[in-house]
Structures are given as structure tokens and as C-alpha cells.
Design a protein around this motif. Structure first.
Motif, short mmCIF file in Angstrom:
data_model
loop_
_atom_site.label_atom_id
_atom_site.label_comp_id
_atom_site.label_asym_id
_atom_site.label_seq_id
_atom_site.Cartn_x
_atom_site.Cartn_y
_atom_site.Cartn_z
N ASN A 213 -16.50 -19.73 -12.33
CA ASN A 213 -16.51 -19.34 -10.92
C ASN A 213 -16.88 -20.50 -10.00
N VAL A 214 -16.74 -21.73 -10.50
CA VAL A 214 -16.94 -22.91 -9.65
C VAL A 214 -15.73 -23.06 -8.73
N ILE A 215 -14.55 -22.75 -9.27
CA ILE A 215 -13.34 -22.66 -8.46
C ILE A 215 -12.92 -21.20 -8.43
N GLU A 216 -12.74 -20.68 -7.24
CA GLU A 216 -12.32 -19.29 -7.08
C GLU A 216 -11.03 -19.25 -6.28
N VAL A 217 -10.03 -18.58 -6.82
CA VAL A 217 -8.75 -18.42 -6.14
C VAL A 217 -8.57 -16.93 -5.88
N ALA A 218 -8.46 -16.57 -4.59
CA ALA A 218 -8.50 -15.15 -4.27
C ALA A 218 -7.71 -14.82 -3.02
N PRO A 219 -7.24 -13.57 -2.91
CA PRO A 219 -6.62 -13.12 -1.66
C PRO A 219 -7.67 -12.98 -0.56
N LEU A 220 -7.24 -13.09 0.68
CA LEU A 220 -8.14 -13.07 1.82
C LEU A 220 -8.99 -11.80 1.88
N ALA A 221 -8.42 -10.68 1.44
CA ALA A 221 -9.14 -9.40 1.51
C ALA A 221 -10.46 -9.45 0.75
N TYR A 222 -10.56 -10.33 -0.27
CA TYR A 222 -11.77 -10.41 -1.08
C TYR A 222 -12.91 -11.15 -0.37
N MET A 223 -12.63 -11.73 0.81
CA MET A 223 -13.66 -12.50 1.52
C MET A 223 -14.55 -11.62 2.39
N ARG A 224 -14.12 -10.42 2.69
CA ARG A 224 -14.86 -9.56 3.61
C ARG A 224 -16.25 -9.26 3.06
N ARG A 226 -18.77 -11.35 2.67
CA ARG A 226 -19.42 -12.45 1.97
C ARG A 226 -19.89 -13.51 2.97
N THR A 227 -20.91 -14.28 2.56
CA THR A 227 -21.34 -15.46 3.30
C THR A 227 -21.24 -16.63 2.34
N LEU A 228 -20.46 -17.65 2.71
CA LEU A 228 -20.12 -18.72 1.78
C LEU A 228 -20.89 -19.99 2.14
N ASN A 229 -21.98 -20.24 1.41
CA ASN A 229 -22.79 -21.44 1.61
C ASN A 229 -22.41 -22.52 0.60
N ASN A 230 -22.57 -23.78 1.01
CA ASN A 230 -22.35 -24.93 0.11
C ASN A 230 -21.01 -24.83 -0.62
N SER A 231 -19.99 -24.50 0.13
CA SER A 231 -18.66 -24.30 -0.45
C SER A 231 -17.61 -25.08 0.33
N PHE A 232 -16.51 -25.37 -0.33
CA PHE A 232 -15.34 -25.93 0.33
C PHE A 232 -14.28 -24.85 0.27
N ILE A 233 -13.91 -24.32 1.44
CA ILE A 233 -13.02 -23.16 1.49
C ILE A 233 -11.70 -23.57 2.15
N ILE A 234 -10.60 -23.24 1.49
CA ILE A 234 -9.27 -23.52 2.05
C ILE A 234 -8.55 -22.20 2.24
N LEU A 235 -8.16 -21.93 3.47
CA LEU A 235 -7.32 -20.76 3.77
C LEU A 235 -5.90 -21.27 4.00
N ASP A 236 -5.02 -20.98 3.05
CA ASP A 236 -3.64 -21.45 3.11
C ASP A 236 -2.74 -20.36 3.67
N GLU A 237 -1.61 -20.76 4.25
CA GLU A 237 -0.64 -19.82 4.84
C GLU A 237 -1.31 -18.92 5.88
N SER A 238 -2.18 -19.53 6.71
CA SER A 238 -2.98 -18.72 7.64
C SER A 238 -2.17 -18.14 8.78
N MET A 248 -12.64 -12.66 10.83
CA MET A 248 -13.44 -12.31 9.66
C MET A 248 -13.65 -13.53 8.78
N PHE A 249 -12.56 -14.27 8.51
CA PHE A 249 -12.66 -15.44 7.63
C PHE A 249 -13.59 -16.49 8.22
N LEU A 250 -13.42 -16.83 9.49
CA LEU A 250 -14.21 -17.89 10.10
C LEU A 250 -15.69 -17.54 10.15
#
Length: 334
Positions: A213-224, A226-238, A248-250
Motif C-alpha cells: 500500500n505504498v503505491i495505491e491506484v484507485a478510482p476517485l470515488a475511493y478518496m471521499r 480521507r485525509t492524505l498526509n505525506n503523500s504524492f497524489i496524481i489525479l489523471d483525466e481530471s 472533494m479531491f482538493l
């Protein structure tokens, strides 16, 4: 037009590097010839360039620059040659070799060097801002460079994990008929992100990091929620997010995190009448200096050269269509 010639000797004389420079069946040499309208003949490490004075000067610079790149052990691809050629354009002159060298992104399997004005601006922005937007046509390197920056940040332990996210929107097809749960249905849409990771880290290492779970690949719906600390997050096809999904994502982004949001506003697959979150957010957040916006153009496309011309043709058609509609509206008003 006066034809000039230039004899260029590349050193050191290394057969493997020269083969890498020329490409399979001299495809890189043909690519340079076509772009700059010149003729290149090679014998060993000596290249004879014939054409206009400016063309052979640019050709000589390109050959020397690409040959230097082969010293790092990088396997040259047509896309890399294309980007090097784009640097010969007058608008790219502001990016010196020194600047691009500083932006060299090192990953275990390959090193990534941003080329051209907009790619350099994009990588610099990612290094400087916590939230960044890369907006422009497909094939401009938005996602690939973002993944490279994420991998580099992870290896330098600047972040604890990497999240790669995409909205679950069909590009003209329906997801319902596909087997499996939502994660399995969306998996094909995340394939470009996987491919970039495999190229930079290798298949086995990516599999291990996903398992941990160091790299997580997920659909946007799974982000609701959550609070993402110390992470590098890429939202593709935004471009396929709604305005509420984008908000919600931001608002998921926590301390010590970097977010990169990429998209192409000309390829929106949302239901008719639904406003794109990317178009909306680019207007809402435009005045916040701490957020980076990089806009790519058709000339930045790094795929087959015809793709660049296709993008330009669509842009021109759209502009002429808008102009025609405006003219009709003006005529009706009169």
C-alpha cells in the motif's frame, strides 16, 4: 536557397552510443531530417549535414545534445528526439541546457529529462507548489512527468506513499458489462499509470509497493472521507470530474503532500449538461499564486508527429466553428 554543409564529429567514438543515437533503421536521423529539412549522412562518428545554414546549425546542436544523453545510458525514443527538436523552436529558447539539466528526474530504471518550455515549467512547478495543474492535449507528457516526480519523491523519502487516481467515467463505452467489482472494472482506465510505473521501477518492485500500500491506484470515488498526509497524489483525466468531485479531491490534501491534477479539456466524457470540474477549477483557483497551472499546447505533443497535426487540425476546426456561429448570431441580431 544556398545549400550549406557541416562536418560534425561526435566523441568519444562509441558504437553502442552511436547506434542508440541513430535509432532502429536510422529512424532518429530520418526524424531530424524531416523536421529540420536537411540531409544527414553518417560514417562512424562523423556526420555530414547539408541544408540551410540555420537547419544545419540546429541539426548539429540536436545531434550533440542527444549524443550527450546517451552517455547516461538512456535508450533514446522518437518521443525524446521530438522534444529535443521542439527546443530548436524560437519560443523554446528561454530554456537553457543548464536549466533542463537541473530538472533531470532520476528513477531506478530510467532517467527523465523534461524538454521544451512547458515541460520544464511543469516540473519546476511540481517542485515548488503543493498543488499543480497540468492542462493540455493528450501526449504532452503531463501524466508521465507527474509519475516520474512522484517516484523520485518516494525514493528520496520526501513522501511516504504515492496515490494514482482517476475518475470512473467511460470514454464512450459502458463499464457495467465488464466483470468484477468497481476496482476491477476501472483497472483498464488506470493502465497508463501502471505502464509509467513499470517503466520507472520495474514490474516486481511496483507489485511489492502496491501490495504494501505504498503505491495505491484507485478510482476517485475511493478518496471521499480521507485525509492524505505525506503523500504524492496524481489525479489523471481530471476533465471527467464534476465540480463537486474536484472540490472533494482538493480538500483531501493534507500536510506534507503534493498533488498534481492533469487533464485535457477537449476530451470530456461527462454526461451532456454536466460541467467539467477541471474547467471550473481553473477559473476558481486562477488567482491563487501558491497553486501552479501549466498549460500545454499542440506543439508539445510527443507522440507520432501526425498526432500533433491532428490536434492542431481539431483546434483550428473548433476555432472556425466558433467564429461561424458568432457571425450567424451577429447577423440575426441585426
Amino acid at each position: 536557397m544556398t545549400n550549406h554543409t557541416l562536418s560534425l564529429t561526435l566523441t568519444p567514438d562509441n558504437a553502442q552510443r552511436l547506434s542508440n543515437l541513430c535509432g532502429r533503421l536510422n529512424e532518429h536521423i530520418h526524424q531530424i531530417e524531416s523536421f529540420l529539412t536537411l540531409t544527414i549522412q553518417q560514417r562512424g562518428n562523423v556526420f555530414q549535414l547539408s541544408g540551410s545554414e540555420s537547419a544545419i546549425a540546429d541539426g548539429g546542436h540536436i545531434l550533440e545534445s542527444l549524443y550527450q544523453d546517451t552517455a547516461h545510458g538512456n535508450l533514446l525514443h522518437p518521443s525524446m528526439v521530438h522534444l529535443a527538436l521542439q527546443e530548436t523552436m524560437p519560443s523554446e529558447a528561454s530554456d537553457s541546457d543548464g536549466e533542463t539539466e537541473q530538472l533531470f528526474i532520476k528513477t531506478p530504471k530510467s532517467s527523465v529529462k523534461p524538454r521544451g518550455k512547458h515541460q520544464c515549467e511543469y516540473v519546476r512547478s511540481i517542485h515548488q507548489h503543493d498543488i499543480n495543474f497540468g492542462i493540455g492535449p493528450a501526449g504532452t507528457g503531463k501524466t508521465y512527468l507527474a509519475v516520474a516526480c512522484a517516484v523520485e519523491a518516494l525514493l528520496k523519502e520526501e513522501v511516504n506513499r504515492v496515490l494514482l487516481v482517476r475518475p470512473a467515467v467511460e470514454a464512450g463505452e459502458k463499464l457495467g458489462f465488464l466483470p468484477g467489482d468497481l476496482a476491477q472494472k476501472i483497472d483498464p482506465y488506470l493502465r497508463p499509470l501502471y505502464d509509467a510505473l513499470y517503466e520507472m521501477l520495474g514490474f516486481e518492485k511496483v507489485a511489492r509497493l502496491i501490495e504494501k500500500n505504498v503505491i495505491e491506484v484507485a478510482p476517485l470515488a475511493y478518496m471521499r472521507g480521507r485525509t492524505l498526509n505525506n503523500s504524492f497524489i496524481i489525479l489523471d483525466e481530471s476533465q471527467n470530474t464534476t465540480t463537486s468531485q474536484m472540490k472533494m479531491f482538493l480538500t483531501r490534501i493534507g500536510f506534507g503532500s503534493t498533488a498534481v491534477i492533469t487533464g485535457d479539456v477537449t476530451q470530456i466524457d461527462l454526461p451532456k449538461g454536466t460541467r467539467s470540474g477541471l474547467i471550473h477549477v481553473s477559473k476558481v483557483l486562477a488567482g491563487i499564486n501558491e497553486i501552479g497551472f501549466t498549460y500545454f499546447e499542440a506543439k508539445d505533443v510527443v507522440r507520432h508527429r501526425l498526432v500533433q497535426r491532428i490536434v492542431e487540425a481539431y483546434d483550428e476546426f473548433d476555432r472556425s466553428s466558433v467564429s461561424t456561429l458568432n457571425s450567424k448570431d451577429s447577423a440575426q441580431d441585426q
